[in-house]
Design a protein around this motif. Sequence first.
Motif, PDB file in Angstrom:
ATOM      1  N   ALA A  76       0.846  -1.210   0.000  1.00 16.76           N
ATOM      2  CA  ALA A  76       0.000   0.000   0.000  1.00 16.76           C
ATOM      3  C   ALA A  76       0.880   1.258   0.000  1.00 16.76           C
ATOM      4  N   ILE A  77       1.972   1.216   0.738  1.00 14.24           N
ATOM      5  CA  ILE A  77       2.875   2.375   0.800  1.00 14.24           C
ATOM      6  C   ILE A  77       3.604   2.534  -0.536  1.00 14.24           C
ATOM      7  N   ALA A  78       4.058   1.403  -1.099  1.00 16.65           N
ATOM      8  CA  ALA A  78       4.778   1.445  -2.384  1.00 16.65           C
ATOM      9  C   ALA A  78       3.872   2.012  -3.484  1.00 16.65           C
ATOM     10  N   ASP A  79       2.608   1.588  -3.497  1.00 11.25           N
ATOM     11  CA  ASP A  79       1.671   2.090  -4.519  1.00 11.25           C
ATOM     12  C   ASP A  79       1.495   3.599  -4.372  1.00 11.25           C
ATOM     13  N   ALA A  80       1.428   4.059  -3.130  1.00 10.86           N
ATOM     14  CA  ALA A  80       1.201   5.490  -2.878  1.00 10.86           C
ATOM     15  C   ALA A  80       2.347   6.339  -3.428  1.00 10.86           C
ATOM     16  N   ASN A 103       1.696  16.522   9.895  1.00  7.90           N
ATOM     17  CA  ASN A 103       1.371  15.094   9.747  1.00  7.90           C
ATOM     18  C   ASN A 103       2.418  14.376   8.896  1.00  7.90           C
ATOM     19  N   GLN A 104       2.278  13.057   8.888  1.00  7.28           N
ATOM     20  CA  GLN A 104       3.245  12.269   8.120  1.00  7.28           C
ATOM     21  C   GLN A 104       2.788  12.126   6.659  1.00  7.28           C
ATOM     22  N   TYR A 105       3.640  11.520   5.860  1.00  7.60           N
ATOM     23  CA  TYR A 105       3.367  11.296   4.433  1.00  7.60           C
ATOM     24  C   TYR A 105       2.098  10.455   4.250  1.00  7.60           C
ATOM     25  N   GLN A 106       1.279  10.842   3.261  1.00  5.29           N
ATOM     26  CA  GLN A 106       0.012  10.163   2.999  1.00  5.29           C
ATOM     27  C   GLN A 106       0.194   8.657   2.747  1.00  5.29           C
ATOM     28  N   GLY A 107       1.308   8.285   2.108  1.00  4.56           N
ATOM     29  CA  GLY A 107       1.541   6.858   1.827  1.00  4.56           C
ATOM     30  C   GLY A 107       1.627   6.042   3.115  1.00  4.56           C
ATOM     31  N   ILE A 108       2.172   6.634   4.143  1.00  2.54           N
ATOM     32  CA  ILE A 108       2.273   5.923   5.433  1.00  2.54           C
ATOM     33  C   ILE A 108       0.869   5.731   6.020  1.00  2.54           C
TER      34      ILE A 108
END
Length: 351
Positions: free
Chosen positions: A12-16, A231-236
Amino acid sequence: MDLPTPPHVLQAIADALHDPTTHGYQLFRNNAQFRQVVAQRYAQTFGVPVDPETEVLTLIGSQEGTAHLPLAVLNPGDVALLGDPGYPSHYGGVHLAGGEIYPMALLAENQFLPDFSTIPQDVAQRSRLMVLNYPHNPTTATATLDFFKDALAFCDRHDIILVHDFAYDQMVFRDHPHPSILQADTQKRRSIEFFTLSKAYGMGGFRVGYAIGNAELIKALKQVKAAVDFNQYQGILRGAIASLAGDQSSVQDRLTIFQQRRNAFVEAMGAIGWAIPTPKATMFTWAKLPEKWESDSIKFCTELLAKTGIAAAAGYGFGKSGEGYVRFALVRSPEELRAAVKTIGEFLRAS
Ligand SMILES: Cc1ncc(COP(=O)(O)O)c(C=O)c1O
């Protein structure tokens, strides 16, 4: 934590990463989906309805939230009631806010729960905050819903904010699920709970967690964070959503691994003549030191590390009442743990 993050979360993180809409600043509205997933989890697991807009806040780990909360709610000189032994960010946050700490001794004879009747009346009157943490780091103790109700009654009597650090939610080997503080304070009158995805979901390095509970407390913490981070990165967050809403089998797999490690460690300790209780929760064991070392856990840990290369956390490092104990983290395979305990046995015989 030595176990890898589950593959579906990494995916999910890689796709983001390849989705440019995830690359900008992350404002409050951008984490709406994560907050909704958290609210659903509370409704399903604990039977507590939660408003994701006003009662949930995304955090960069629970360490960040528990350390920032005192800045949001304490005035200098206000007393905070903290567990002793306890997790260092609880102490650090109160120090930063200029608060006064009253350590609530967590003793074996009380199953490492605080005895509220021992808190002096004048201290209770000046207290603004109480921090609990069950399953507990470092003692591995768990709490019942009745205990949480007693804590809430005490906080009601003295108008104290009730904070629960629930970092080890789901890291329990039996009696699932461990109660949430919001099951005691169902109206969310004065309670706030913190969770991190570092433990049960293996996302320690990614820095993601949440606060949940009383809307005014959430708002106050949000104001402090507004001055500090975006906030943190959306992928996280997408990884965190995959963790909470996706396949839960990796949580059970992780628990099984820790249970095997725990059993191997406790059994091996018994075999070298150092009997320790079998923890019901967490990824630690809390061991009472042999008599020779019981007044100096720091010396024990320093010498153990120097002579064997085995690292353990001195009980005193978690507070005065932690003296006489040492915390071992079960972050190696059962074979490695058995070998380490054998080495500890040799160390004890030679010392
Ligand atoms: C009781 C407790 N609270 C909070 C944390 C911090 O978690 P994180 O680093 O994910 O913010 C830990 C981590 O060890 C912990 O044991």
